[in-house]
Write a protein that holds these residues in place. Structure first.
Motif, PDB file in Angstrom:
ATOM      1  N   MET A   1    -122.954 -20.714   0.984  1.00 48.99           N
ATOM      2  CA  MET A   1    -123.049 -21.997   0.294  1.00 48.99           C
ATOM      3  C   MET A   1    -123.109 -23.120   1.322  1.00 48.99           C
ATOM      4  O   MET A   1    -122.409 -23.088   2.338  1.00 48.99           O
ATOM      5  N   ARG A   2    -123.950 -24.097   1.043  1.00 51.94           N
ATOM      6  CA  ARG A   2    -124.052 -25.271   1.901  1.00 51.94           C
ATOM      7  C   ARG A   2    -123.424 -26.476   1.202  1.00 51.94           C
ATOM      8  O   ARG A   2    -123.731 -26.743   0.031  1.00 51.94           O
ATOM      9  N   VAL A   3    -122.569 -27.177   1.921  1.00 53.25           N
ATOM     10  CA  VAL A   3    -121.853 -28.321   1.340  1.00 53.25           C
ATOM     11  C   VAL A   3    -122.041 -29.532   2.239  1.00 53.25           C
ATOM     12  O   VAL A   3    -121.737 -29.482   3.442  1.00 53.25           O
ATOM     13  N   LEU A   4    -122.526 -30.599   1.647  1.00 54.67           N
ATOM     14  CA  LEU A   4    -122.740 -31.858   2.364  1.00 54.67           C
ATOM     15  C   LEU A   4    -121.688 -32.867   1.917  1.00 54.67           C
ATOM     16  O   LEU A   4    -121.600 -33.188   0.727  1.00 54.67           O
ATOM     17  N   PHE A   5    -120.870 -33.338   2.850  1.00 52.90           N
ATOM     18  CA  PHE A   5    -119.893 -34.386   2.568  1.00 52.90           C
ATOM     19  C   PHE A   5    -120.522 -35.733   2.923  1.00 52.90           C
ATOM     20  O   PHE A   5    -121.203 -35.858   3.951  1.00 52.90           O
ATOM     21  N   VAL A   6    -120.269 -36.735   2.084  1.00 53.56           N
ATOM     22  CA  VAL A   6    -120.887 -38.052   2.275  1.00 53.56           C
ATOM     23  C   VAL A   6    -119.825 -39.136   2.168  1.00 53.56           C
ATOM     24  O   VAL A   6    -119.054 -39.191   1.203  1.00 53.56           O
ATOM     25  N   SER A   7    -119.808 -40.014   3.166  1.00 54.78           N
ATOM     26  CA  SER A   7    -118.931 -41.192   3.156  1.00 54.78           C
ATOM     27  C   SER A   7    -119.637 -42.301   3.907  1.00 54.78           C
ATOM     28  O   SER A   7    -120.433 -42.041   4.815  1.00 54.78           O
ATOM     29  N   TRP A   8    -119.383 -43.532   3.537  1.00 56.61           N
ATOM     30  CA  TRP A   8    -119.832 -44.628   4.393  1.00 56.61           C
ATOM     31  C   TRP A   8    -118.786 -44.820   5.486  1.00 56.61           C
ATOM     32  O   TRP A   8    -117.801 -44.084   5.546  1.00 56.61           O
ATOM     33  N   ALA A   9    -119.004 -45.776   6.356  1.00 58.97           N
ATOM     34  CA  ALA A   9    -118.210 -45.855   7.594  1.00 58.97           C
ATOM     35  C   ALA A   9    -116.859 -46.528   7.366  1.00 58.97           C
ATOM     36  O   ALA A   9    -116.550 -47.578   7.942  1.00 58.97           O
ATOM     37  N   TRP A  10    -116.028 -45.903   6.565  1.00 62.71           N
ATOM     38  CA  TRP A  10    -114.666 -46.381   6.310  1.00 62.71           C
ATOM     39  C   TRP A  10    -113.741 -45.184   6.469  1.00 62.71           C
ATOM     40  O   TRP A  10    -113.626 -44.348   5.580  1.00 62.71           O
ATOM     41  N   PRO A  11    -113.084 -45.045   7.621  1.00 60.60           N
ATOM     42  CA  PRO A  11    -112.364 -43.798   7.929  1.00 60.60           C
ATOM     43  C   PRO A  11    -111.366 -43.356   6.875  1.00 60.60           C
ATOM     44  O   PRO A  11    -111.238 -42.155   6.599  1.00 60.60           O
ATOM     45  N   THR A  12    -110.636 -44.307   6.277  1.00 54.94           N
ATOM     46  CA  THR A  12    -109.600 -43.902   5.327  1.00 54.94           C
ATOM     47  C   THR A  12    -110.178 -43.350   4.029  1.00 54.94           C
ATOM     48  O   THR A  12    -109.445 -42.736   3.247  1.00 54.94           O
ATOM     49  N   HIS A  13    -111.465 -43.553   3.769  1.00 54.81           N
ATOM     50  CA  HIS A  13    -112.119 -42.894   2.644  1.00 54.81           C
ATOM     51  C   HIS A  13    -112.575 -41.489   3.034  1.00 54.81           C
ATOM     52  O   HIS A  13    -112.656 -40.602   2.185  1.00 54.81           O
ATOM     53  N   PHE A  14    -112.855 -41.294   4.304  1.00 54.43           N
ATOM     54  CA  PHE A  14    -113.301 -39.994   4.788  1.00 54.43           C
ATOM     55  C   PHE A  14    -112.142 -39.021   5.020  1.00 54.43           C
ATOM     56  O   PHE A  14    -112.256 -37.826   4.718  1.00 54.43           O
ATOM     57  N   TYR A  15    -111.010 -39.508   5.525  1.00 55.16           N
ATOM     58  CA  TYR A  15    -109.917 -38.618   5.911  1.00 55.16           C
ATOM     59  C   TYR A  15    -109.469 -37.658   4.802  1.00 55.16           C
ATOM     60  O   TYR A  15    -109.202 -36.476   5.085  1.00 55.16           O
ATOM     61  N   PRO A  16    -109.343 -38.085   3.523  1.00 51.24           N
ATOM     62  CA  PRO A  16    -108.892 -37.133   2.505  1.00 51.24           C
ATOM     63  C   PRO A  16    -109.850 -35.969   2.278  1.00 51.24           C
ATOM     64  O   PRO A  16    -109.458 -34.946   1.704  1.00 51.24           O
ATOM     65  N   MET A  17    -111.109 -36.108   2.735  1.00 52.01           N
ATOM     66  CA  MET A  17    -112.081 -35.030   2.581  1.00 52.01           C
ATOM     67  C   MET A  17    -111.881 -33.909   3.604  1.00 52.01           C
ATOM     68  O   MET A  17    -112.315 -32.776   3.382  1.00 52.01           O
ATOM     69  N   VAL A  18    -111.257 -34.241   4.717  1.00 54.90           N
ATOM     70  CA  VAL A  18    -111.248 -33.334   5.855  1.00 54.90           C
ATOM     71  C   VAL A  18    -110.603 -31.982   5.538  1.00 54.90           C
ATOM     72  O   VAL A  18    -111.178 -30.926   5.873  1.00 54.90           O
ATOM     73  N   PRO A  19    -109.423 -31.914   4.902  1.00 58.89           N
ATOM     74  CA  PRO A  19    -108.843 -30.579   4.646  1.00 58.89           C
ATOM     75  C   PRO A  19    -109.741 -29.686   3.795  1.00 58.89           C
ATOM     76  O   PRO A  19    -109.803 -28.470   4.040  1.00 58.89           O
ATOM     77  N   LEU A  20    -110.450 -30.250   2.820  1.00 57.72           N
ATOM     78  CA  LEU A  20    -111.357 -29.432   2.020  1.00 57.72           C
ATOM     79  C   LEU A  20    -112.552 -28.978   2.857  1.00 57.72           C
ATOM     80  O   LEU A  20    -112.996 -27.823   2.738  1.00 57.72           O
ATOM     81  N   ALA A  21    -113.062 -29.855   3.707  1.00 57.67           N
ATOM     82  CA  ALA A  21    -114.167 -29.458   4.587  1.00 57.67           C
ATOM     83  C   ALA A  21    -113.734 -28.333   5.521  1.00 57.67           C
ATOM     84  O   ALA A  21    -114.483 -27.372   5.758  1.00 57.67           O
ATOM     85  N   TRP A  22    -112.525 -28.438   6.065  1.00 52.10           N
ATOM     86  CA  TRP A  22    -111.992 -27.363   6.910  1.00 52.10           C
ATOM     87  C   TRP A  22    -111.905 -26.048   6.134  1.00 52.10           C
ATOM     88  O   TRP A  22    -112.259 -24.980   6.643  1.00 52.10           O
ATOM     89  N   ALA A  23    -111.404 -26.134   4.912  1.00 52.05           N
ATOM     90  CA  ALA A  23    -111.214 -24.926   4.104  1.00 52.05           C
ATOM     91  C   ALA A  23    -112.556 -24.266   3.803  1.00 52.05           C
ATOM     92  O   ALA A  23    -112.675 -23.031   3.837  1.00 52.05           O
ATOM     93  N   LEU A  24    -113.565 -25.054   3.516  1.00 53.29           N
ATOM     94  CA  LEU A  24    -114.886 -24.500   3.236  1.00 53.29           C
ATOM     95  C   LEU A  24    -115.468 -23.823   4.476  1.00 53.29           C
ATOM     96  O   LEU A  24    -116.038 -22.725   4.395  1.00 53.29           O
ATOM     97  N   ARG A  25    -115.315 -24.457   5.632  1.00 57.49           N
ATOM     98  CA  ARG A  25    -115.809 -23.843   6.869  1.00 57.49           C
ATOM     99  C   ARG A  25    -115.051 -22.551   7.172  1.00 57.49           C
ATOM    100  O   ARG A  25    -115.647 -21.560   7.585  1.00 57.49           O
ATOM    101  N   ALA A  26    -113.723 -22.584   6.975  1.00 55.86           N
ATOM    102  CA  ALA A  26    -112.922 -21.386   7.253  1.00 55.86           C
ATOM    103  C   ALA A  26    -113.311 -20.231   6.336  1.00 55.86           C
ATOM    104  O   ALA A  26    -113.158 -19.059   6.708  1.00 55.86           O
ATOM    105  N   ALA A  27    -113.811 -20.564   5.145  1.00 56.24           N
ATOM    106  CA  ALA A  27    -114.243 -19.526   4.203  1.00 56.24           C
ATOM    107  C   ALA A  27    -115.660 -19.036   4.491  1.00 56.24           C
ATOM    108  O   ALA A  27    -116.168 -18.167   3.780  1.00 56.24           O
ATOM    109  N   GLY A  28    -116.295 -19.584   5.513  1.00 54.05           N
ATOM    110  CA  GLY A  28    -117.612 -19.112   5.909  1.00 54.05           C
ATOM    111  C   GLY A  28    -118.776 -19.924   5.391  1.00 54.05           C
ATOM    112  O   GLY A  28    -119.932 -19.550   5.604  1.00 54.05           O
ATOM    113  N   HIS A  29    -118.512 -21.040   4.722  1.00 52.35           N
ATOM    114  CA  HIS A  29    -119.589 -21.867   4.191  1.00 52.35           C
ATOM    115  C   HIS A  29    -120.092 -22.846   5.256  1.00 52.35           C
ATOM    116  O   HIS A  29    -119.350 -23.212   6.181  1.00 52.35           O
ATOM    117  N   GLU A  30    -121.324 -23.273   5.111  1.00 51.44           N
ATOM    118  CA  GLU A  30    -121.890 -24.269   6.010  1.00 51.44           C
ATOM    119  C   GLU A  30    -121.501 -25.661   5.532  1.00 51.44           C
ATOM    120  O   GLU A  30    -121.633 -25.974   4.344  1.00 51.44           O
TER     121      GLU A  30
END
Length: 395
Positions: A1-30
């Motif tokens: 599965m391919r997953v694209l995360f999208v945020s504009w340039a506001w770090p505090t809106h992006f940070y909550p996405m990071v653990p889910l992005a890590w989990a998806l990568r750890a599960a073998g997804h792109e």
């Protein structure tokens, strides 16, 4: 599965996405994270692959207009802010749509104000998934009507017409906000398909100093922090130094967590205040007993994940919203700017430390959060969702 995360340039809106992005990568997804250049360093510091997405706009200058008392007219996360978010999507649109059409993600995960996310999903035939950074401030009827109106021309430019094309609510909403703090269902314009997820704090990358002394100590320790946004918008709203000066009269330990570039905004501090520069907040709070802060969603949720009562002095419109939802949990108190004079601050801190009900409420939310599905489990659920709807891919 391919997953694209999208945020504009506001770090505090992006940070909550990071653990889910890590989990998806750890599960073998792109996984890829698409954002304007201003977020690139934050994405790569989190160990995630960055895809350039458009150009930066001076959002700081525009958001200053939403500070109460600065300009006439309505402010906040309503129609006027929607105009800014639509302009940010316009700045990202060409690059992001081209990347999505070429890479062909199965899912596009976006924070609620990154309207380029649902645009990229519609253009590439992916399923859009919202990931709010806290209580769901954007799920309001007036906001959604303004979103549809503002985004219609942008979606039409890419040949995406019809009301479903500009649907910013997407197929699913990943909900990391503890239920006690979430907006009540009856206050929302309609139901959403929500996947609950444990809030796992990620407050950015940083160097961890020598650990703070262990929790067994003679007096309570208070962490004072004012986030990273307020100081960029208006240094006069950076109240952390004033708060530390007021608390110096109490028999408490004081830790100040601040971004290194905002250290000068603190001014002169009492000698006994320990300043930690650019240390991730989730590495600080487990060693503290109380948080005094500005009301940012990330700070509040990180404090709740540590089971700490908090005193909030909201500065911006969304901070006021967060403070309202937070104090409704019983885990803390809120003061207005006028109430946050030295004696008011000291009285509130004494009440939070002396009355066990506040800590009990915070610990209850911490325990509820720990029982929610982990990002790893949500990654599995998202993969199951894609598999179950695979035949319905529209493009």
């Amino acid at each position: 599965m391919r997953v694209l995360f999208v945020s504009w340039a506001w770090p505090t809106h992006f940070y909550p996405m990071v653990p889910l992005a890590w989990a998806l990568r750890a599960a073998g997804h792109e996984v890829r994270v698409a954002a304007p250049p201003g977020l690139a360093a934050h994405v790569t510091a989190a160990g995630l692959p960055y895809a350039p997405g458009g150009h930066d706009l001076d959002a700081v200058a525009r958001i200053r207009d939403y500070i109460p008392g600065r300009t006439p007219g309505p402010a906040g996360r309503g129609p006027r802010a929607v105009t800014l978010f639509a302009e940010l999507a316009e700045a990202m649109a060409d690059d992001l749509v081209a990347f999505a059409r070429a890479w062909r993600p199965d899912l596009v995960v976006h924070e609620p104000t990154a309207y380029a996310g649902p645009l990229a999903a519609a253009a590439s035939g992916a399923r859009a998934v919202r990931l709010p950074w806290g209580a769901d401030l954007m799920h309001r009827q007036a906001t959604q009507e303004a979103e549809e109106h503002a985004l219609a021309p942008l979606f039409a430019r890419f040949g995406l017409c019809g009301p479903e094309s500009a649907d910013v609510l997407g197929a699913l909403t990943v909900d990391l906000c503890p239920p006690a703090m979430q907006v009540p269902e009856e206050s929302r314009p309609g139901p959403l398909d929500r996947l609950p997820m444990r809030y796992v704090p990620y407050n950015g990358a940083g160097r961890i100093p020598v650990p703070l002394p262990p929790a067994e100590r003679q007096r309570p320790r208070v962490c004072v922090t004012w986030g990273t946004t307020v100081g960029r918008l208006d240094p006069s709203m950076m109240l952390a130094g004033e708060v530390v000066a007021a608390l110096d009269a109490l028999d408490v330990g004081i830790v100040v967590a601040v971004a290194a570039e905002q250290r000068p905004l603190l001014g002169a501090l009492p000698a006994r205040a320990k300043v930690l520069e650019s240390v991730p907040l989730h590495c600080v709070l487990p060693h503290c007993d109380l948080v005094v802060a500005h009301g940012g969603a990330g700070t509040i949720l990180t404090g709740l994940a540590a089971g700490l009562p908090q005193l909030v002095v909201p500065q911006l419109i969304d901070h006021g919203f967060n403070a309202q939802r937070f104090t409704a949990t019983g885990a803390g108190l809120s003061l207005t700017r006028d109430e946050a004079h030295p004696e008011g601050l000291r009285a509130a801190v004494r009440a939070l430390l002396d009355e066990p009900a506040y800590r009990k409420a915070a610990e209850g939310i911490r325990d509820d959060n720990a029982r929610r599905p982990t990002p790893a489990r949500v990654a599995e659920q998202l993969a199951e969702f894609v598999e179950s709807t695979e035949g319905g891919r529209p493009c």
